[in-house]
Design a protein around this motif. Structure first.
Motif, PDB file in Angstrom:
ATOM      1  N   GLY A  86       0.830  -1.194   0.000  1.00  0.00           N
ATOM      2  CA  GLY A  86       0.000   0.000   0.000  1.00  0.00           C
ATOM      3  C   GLY A  86       0.863   1.242   0.000  1.00  0.00           C
ATOM      4  N   THR A  87       0.198   2.392   0.111  1.00  0.00           N
ATOM      5  CA  THR A  87       0.929   3.654   0.046  1.00  0.00           C
ATOM      6  C   THR A  87       1.875   3.836   1.233  1.00  0.00           C
ATOM      7  OG1 THR A  87      -0.716   4.680  -1.361  1.00  0.00           O
ATOM      8  CG2 THR A  87       0.601   6.160  -0.027  1.00  0.00           C
ATOM      9  N   SER A  88       1.595   3.200   2.363  1.00  0.00           N
ATOM     10  CA  SER A  88       2.534   3.304   3.494  1.00  0.00           C
ATOM     11  C   SER A  88       3.918   2.844   3.052  1.00  0.00           C
ATOM     12  CB  SER A  88       2.061   2.450   4.671  1.00  0.00           C
ATOM     13  OG  SER A  88       0.759   2.805   5.054  1.00  0.00           O
ATOM     14  N   HIS A 123      -0.469  12.340   5.734  1.00  0.00           N
ATOM     15  CA  HIS A 123      -0.782  11.066   6.405  1.00  0.00           C
ATOM     16  C   HIS A 123       0.345  10.685   7.372  1.00  0.00           C
ATOM     17  CE1 HIS A 123      -1.760   6.764   6.815  1.00  0.00           C
ATOM     18  NE2 HIS A 123      -2.969   7.097   6.434  1.00  0.00           N
ATOM     19  N   ASP A 169       2.303  11.944  -2.183  1.00  0.00           N
ATOM     20  CA  ASP A 169       1.461  10.924  -1.559  1.00  0.00           C
ATOM     21  C   ASP A 169       0.077  11.099  -2.173  1.00  0.00           C
ATOM     22  OD1 ASP A 169      -0.310   9.418  -0.112  1.00  0.00           O
ATOM     23  OD2 ASP A 169       0.407  10.047   1.864  1.00  0.00           O
ATOM     24  N   ALA A 179      -2.213   8.599  -2.321  1.00  0.00           N
ATOM     25  CA  ALA A 179      -2.798   7.297  -1.948  1.00  0.00           C
ATOM     26  C   ALA A 179      -4.131   7.056  -2.640  1.00  0.00           C
ATOM     27  CB  ALA A 179      -2.942   7.189  -0.443  1.00  0.00           C
ATOM     28  N   ASP A 181      -2.566   4.062  -4.380  1.00  0.00           N
ATOM     29  CA  ASP A 181      -3.188   2.755  -4.192  1.00  0.00           C
ATOM     30  C   ASP A 181      -4.190   2.476  -5.311  1.00  0.00           C
ATOM     31  OD1 ASP A 181      -2.006   1.963  -1.735  1.00  0.00           O
ATOM     32  OD2 ASP A 181      -3.359   3.299  -0.632  1.00  0.00           O
ATOM     33  N   HIS A 195      -6.135   0.060  -4.616  1.00  0.00           N
ATOM     34  CA  HIS A 195      -7.213  -0.532  -3.826  1.00  0.00           C
ATOM     35  C   HIS A 195      -8.170   0.488  -3.209  1.00  0.00           C
ATOM     36  CE1 HIS A 195      -3.870  -0.768  -0.531  1.00  0.00           C
ATOM     37  NE2 HIS A 195      -4.555   0.317  -0.321  1.00  0.00           N
ATOM     38  N   LYS A 196      -7.925   1.775  -3.410  1.00  0.00           N
ATOM     39  CA  LYS A 196      -8.876   2.762  -2.887  1.00  0.00           C
ATOM     40  C   LYS A 196      -9.813   3.191  -4.023  1.00  0.00           C
ATOM     41  CE  LYS A 196      -6.126   4.237   1.068  1.00  0.00           C
ATOM     42  NZ  LYS A 196      -5.203   5.230   1.631  1.00  0.00           N
TER      43      LYS A 196
HETATM   44  C1  LIG Z   1      -4.661   5.513   2.856  1.00  0.00           C
HETATM   45  C2  LIG Z   1      -3.605   6.542   2.820  1.00  0.00           C
HETATM   46  C3  LIG Z   1      -2.264   6.224   3.064  1.00  0.00           C
HETATM   47  C4  LIG Z   1      -1.839   4.840   3.485  1.00  0.00           C
HETATM   48  O1  LIG Z   1      -2.027   3.962   2.427  1.00  0.00           O
HETATM   49  P1  LIG Z   1      -2.149   2.391   2.703  1.00  0.00           P
HETATM   50  O2  LIG Z   1      -2.496   1.828   1.377  1.00  0.00           O
HETATM   51  O3  LIG Z   1      -3.249   2.241   3.706  1.00  0.00           O
HETATM   52  O4  LIG Z   1      -0.849   1.919   3.219  1.00  0.00           O
HETATM   53  C5  LIG Z   1      -1.330   7.216   2.939  1.00  0.00           C
HETATM   54  N1  LIG Z   1      -1.678   8.472   2.597  1.00  0.00           N
HETATM   55  C6  LIG Z   1      -2.965   8.825   2.372  1.00  0.00           C
HETATM   56  C7  LIG Z   1      -3.271  10.229   1.974  1.00  0.00           C
HETATM   57  C8  LIG Z   1      -3.974   7.869   2.472  1.00  0.00           C
HETATM   58  O5  LIG Z   1      -5.250   8.213   2.235  1.00  0.00           O
END
Ligand SMILES: *Cc1c(COP(=O)(O)O)cnc(C)c1O
Length: 478
Positions: free
Chosen positions: A145-147, A187, A269, A271, A298, A300-301
């Protein structure tokens, strides 16, 4: 005589019948998801079920599956449901689910070697380059994921500043303290990426935001000047495309210009927000993202690919490679045979063994096309604007942040608003009708509706407003 020490079934027909039943059941689950509660609390006896000891002996697949139907399926998060509006969770999609099933059958390991699953990941990397206007030399990688994608961005930026020497000597490679910048609305995983990288989160300057929760670029410039004056070494600016609280998009073009002038790495970022580029009405607001040095986002979002499917894109592919690549003897490459096809994905990230996340993404993108996904993204923003107007029109409700994208933050007016609104949200979860989340904006508890799911419709937004009003009134009386 067949060797019985294998994990394949003795009776394939029986396995096949079970498999078909599972597939039908899970497709029915998705098709009829509206008939279920969004979420329901896990009963004590169900929770206890997961305390059973390690299974030593064999069990029938059908028996294990019944346990899944009874104890797992009914109590999952609920983000498949159109009433799910808590946090930024994607809704998934059936085509992507089938892709994931096929990926498990192939059991491909995408760390490296020469096979088409890696070509699928490379093809998606090319699509991602095209979507964000990145050059051929840019490299990409699926991650959880984005983390993790943000961490990779920070590590490549660290190499860009200190050279590959930092891989051996650590931060002793620099005499000066590195400093990074992000908005106060960034985040939390950005700070964690700095912790893990050894740079430390004290080195992250959280820059104040403007009235729309976007990074204040004037304050950013002042902070850079002041840090340079102190003898520190600014190296990275993280722009946010879709802040987690309210969906704010930083002025990416202005940040790109500052980063270029100051010779700093510009990481985005994005995400959930970066894929907004697929919606023609959001695309202009992401201007500047094409100038980033790296983008984390991501699938997945907003992309609706089943969990998990994060992605990192890096403009300078050789820097990306040099940040991670190593060549132990057991990973020797060749120009022919299965050890061909170098460089391998393991040269660009933390993982050696990697699943086939690319396949569910490939199915989702090919079956639905980016136009449809863009339309879904635009729809969630329209729903957010509708929700915003309903909140504004309702005297008992108070808007706490304007709907810039797909997130609306509001609350029920009350003498004790923090307590009442937290209770409203918990009761909404238990009602099973809709599931928003709680956030705190400028010290005030807000009901946060993040509209991400492609299944969410106007009736779900209406149900949210009605339920909040009813619960608010009854709590105010009690
Ligand atoms: C969800 C999110 C993350 C973390 O992403 P993951 O896929 O949950 O690891 C980081 N930054 C933002 C802005 C997010 O919305």
């Amino acid at each position: 005589m067949r060797d019985k020490t294998t994990l394949d079934p003795v009776d394939w027909d029986d396995l096949r019948a079970n498999g078909h039943r599972m597939l039908d059941d899970i497709l029915n689950y998705i098709q009829n998801i509206r008939e279920r509660p969004v979420w329901q609390p896990i009963p004590g006896e169900v929770r206890d079920h997961f305390k059973s000891p390690v299974p030593v002996a064999e069990n029938d697949l059908a028996v294990v599956y019944d346990e899944f139907l009874k104890n797992i399926l009914p109590f999952s998060t609920g983000n498949v449901h159109p009433g799910f509006m808590g946090w930024v969770h994607g809704g998934g999609n059936p085509a992507g689910m089938l892709g994931e099933m096929l990926a498990a059958g192939l059991n491909a390991n995408l760390g490296g070697r020469d096979h088409t699953p890696i070509e699928v990941e490379r093809q998606i990397t090319q699509w991602v380059r095209d979507i964000f206007g990145f050059p051929e030399e840019a490299t990409g990688l699926f991650v959880t994921g984005t983390s993790t994608a943000n961490l990779i961005g920070v590590l490549v930026a660290r190499t860009a500043t200190l050279g590959t020497e930092v891989r051996r000597s650590g931060l002793a490679a620099s005499r000066r303290q590195l400093v990074a910048y992000a908005s106060a609305a960034a985040h939390g995983c950005v700070a964690r990426a700095l912790e893990i990288s050894g740079i430390g989160s004290d080195a992250l300057r959280l820059i104040e935001t403007d009235e729309l929760h976007r990074l204040d670029t004037g304050a950013l410039e002042r902070a850079i000047i002041s840090d340079r004056h102190e003898g520190l070494l600014p190296f990275l600016i993280v722009g946010t495309a879709g802040s987690v609280d309210v969906g704010a998009i930083d002025d990416l073009a202005a940040i790109a210009e500052i980063a270029q002038r100051e010779k700093l790495w510009f990481h985005v970022d994005g995400a959930f927000g970066a894929l907004g580029i697929l919606a023609p009405e959001i695309q202009p607001r992401l201007k500047g993202i094409e100038s980033a040095d790296s983008i984390a986002f991501d699938f997945h979002k907003w992309g609706q690919v089943p969990y998990d499917a994060g992605f990192i894109l890096v403009r300078d592919g050789s820097l990306h490679h040099d940040t991670f690549a190593s060549r132990p003897g057991y990973l020797t490459r060749d120009t022919r045979g299965l050890a061909g096809g170098s460089p391998w994905p393991c040269d660009f990230g933390l993982d050696l063994s990697r699943g086939f996340r690319a396949l569910k993404t490939w199915f989702t993108l090919k079956v639905h096309g980016t136009e449809k996904i863009g339309a879904v993204i635009a729809k969630t923003c329209t729903l957010a604007r509708d929700l915003e107007s309903k909140v504004v029109a309702e005297p008992e409700l108070e808007l706490l942040a304007p709907a810039q994208l797909n997130i609306v933050c509001f609350r029920y007016r009350s003498e004790d608003p923090d307590r009442i609104n937290s209770e409203i949200v918990a009761s909404l979860h238990e009602s099973g009708i809709v599931a928003p989340s709680v956030t705190v904006l400028s010290g005030r508890v807000a009901i946060r509706a993040a509209l991400v799911n492609h299944r969410t419709e106007a009736c779900d937004v209406d149900a949210l407003v009605q339920s909040v009003l009813e619960l608010g009134r009854s709590l105010a009386r009690s």
